[in-house]
Write a protein that holds these residues in place. Structure first.
Motif, PDB file in Angstrom:
ATOM      1  N   ALA A  32      -6.731   3.505  -5.126  1.00 21.02           N
ATOM      2  CA  ALA A  32      -6.905   3.335  -6.577  1.00 21.02           C
ATOM      3  C   ALA A  32      -5.945   2.273  -7.121  1.00 21.02           C
ATOM      4  N   GLU A  33      -6.329   1.664  -8.216  1.00 24.98           N
ATOM      5  CA  GLU A  33      -5.500   0.678  -8.894  1.00 24.98           C
ATOM      6  C   GLU A  33      -4.110   1.249  -9.171  1.00 24.98           C
ATOM      7  N   GLY A  34      -3.079   0.441  -8.921  1.00 22.77           N
ATOM      8  CA  GLY A  34      -1.706   0.863  -9.171  1.00 22.77           C
ATOM      9  C   GLY A  34      -1.021   1.510  -7.981  1.00 22.77           C
ATOM     10  N   LYS A  35      -1.739   1.779  -6.904  1.00 19.81           N
ATOM     11  CA  LYS A  35      -1.142   2.377  -5.700  1.00 19.81           C
ATOM     12  C   LYS A  35      -0.516   1.293  -4.831  1.00 19.81           C
ATOM     13  N   TRP A  36       0.416   1.699  -3.975  1.00 23.74           N
ATOM     14  CA  TRP A  36       1.072   0.826  -3.015  1.00 23.74           C
ATOM     15  C   TRP A  36       0.628   1.181  -1.605  1.00 23.74           C
ATOM     16  N   LEU A  37       0.720   0.204  -0.710  1.00 23.44           N
ATOM     17  CA  LEU A  37       0.342   0.344   0.685  1.00 23.44           C
ATOM     18  C   LEU A  37       1.446  -0.257   1.545  1.00 23.44           C
ATOM     19  N   ILE A  38       1.933   0.503   2.506  1.00 27.59           N
ATOM     20  CA  ILE A  38       2.872  -0.016   3.503  1.00 27.59           C
ATOM     21  C   ILE A  38       2.225   0.213   4.850  1.00 27.59           C
ATOM     22  N   GLU A  39       2.152  -0.867   5.654  1.00 30.96           N
ATOM     23  CA  GLU A  39       1.343  -0.815   6.862  1.00 30.96           C
ATOM     24  C   GLU A  39       2.093  -1.402   8.050  1.00 30.96           C
ATOM     25  N   ALA A  40       1.961  -0.728   9.199  1.00 30.72           N
ATOM     26  CA  ALA A  40       2.473  -1.233  10.468  1.00 30.72           C
ATOM     27  C   ALA A  40       1.310  -1.252  11.443  1.00 30.72           C
ATOM     28  N   ASN A  41       1.151  -2.355  12.152  1.00 26.34           N
ATOM     29  CA  ASN A  41       0.046  -2.516  13.089  1.00 26.34           C
ATOM     30  C   ASN A  41       0.562  -2.768  14.493  1.00 26.34           C
ATOM     31  N   THR A  42      -0.217  -2.316  15.469  1.00 31.28           N
ATOM     32  CA  THR A  42       0.002  -2.738  16.839  1.00 31.28           C
ATOM     33  C   THR A  42      -0.961  -3.871  17.106  1.00 31.28           C
TER      34      THR A  42
END
Length: 181
Positions: A32-42
């Motif tokens: 949803a609008e206003g949310k944050w995402l922190i991502e780690a990928n292999t």
């Protein structure tokens, strides 16, 4: 052959039906609008000169490693503006160098379940005569494991923007782990 086609059709239909059951934006879903995402990928596949993933590869005394992460902000429902940073290195009998990588792009979740990403990435390689840069496209599927965690397997294709750089276009398989808040 008919059984294989029937099985694939069933799987695809099931995936699309499950995607339609995802939360609506009004009740605070992960995209949803206003949310944050922190991502780690292999990173599985050909390592590129620009990398914001976690990876390690060694063969015949040649080692390549990287550690990195990406973050994003949902500017509207399902659309995040992302940036990423990575640090790694290459080591063999001839080369022992460090690499600083960066990425900027957008990630859109189709039906809040199928992430598609477009980005520009580059790197600064110590003592290199030319630094690599890529235009990347990535697609996958997001399995949401509750309110704040998702696992996102996907495929990625990097188009080299350098004429003289040693690495050309690359294809990768990724397994991403994301936190949503």
């Amino acid at each position: 052959m008919k059984k294989i086609i029937l099985t694939l059709t069933t799987i695809v239909t099931s995936v699309f039906c499950n995607a339609q059951d995802s939360k609506t934006m009004s009740d605070g879903s992960q995209t949803a609008e206003g949310k944050w995402l922190i991502e780690a990928n292999t990173n599985f596949g050909t390592p590129v000169g620009s990398n914001t993933n976690f990876s390690y590869a060694t063969e015949n005394g040649n080692s390549i490693y990287n550690i990195g992460a990406e973050a994003g902000y949902f500017v509207i429902d399902d659309l995040a503006v992302k940036f990423g940073l990575g640090y790694g290195g290459m080591k063999n009998d001839i080369v022992d160098t460090n690499v600083f990588s960066y990425k900027i792009g957008v990630k859109y979740y189709i039906a809040s379940q199928f992430p598609v990403q477009l980005d520009y990435s580059g790197a600064s390689i110590k003592d290199a005569s030319e630094n690599p840069s890529y235009f990347g496209i990535q697609a996958g599927y997001a399995w949401f494991l509750g309110e704040n965690v998702s696992i996102e397997p996907g495929i990625r294709y990097n188009v080299s923007l350098n004429q003289n750089y040693a690495s050309s276009d690359t294809f990768q398989l990724n397994l991403g782990f994301a936190l949503h808040f």
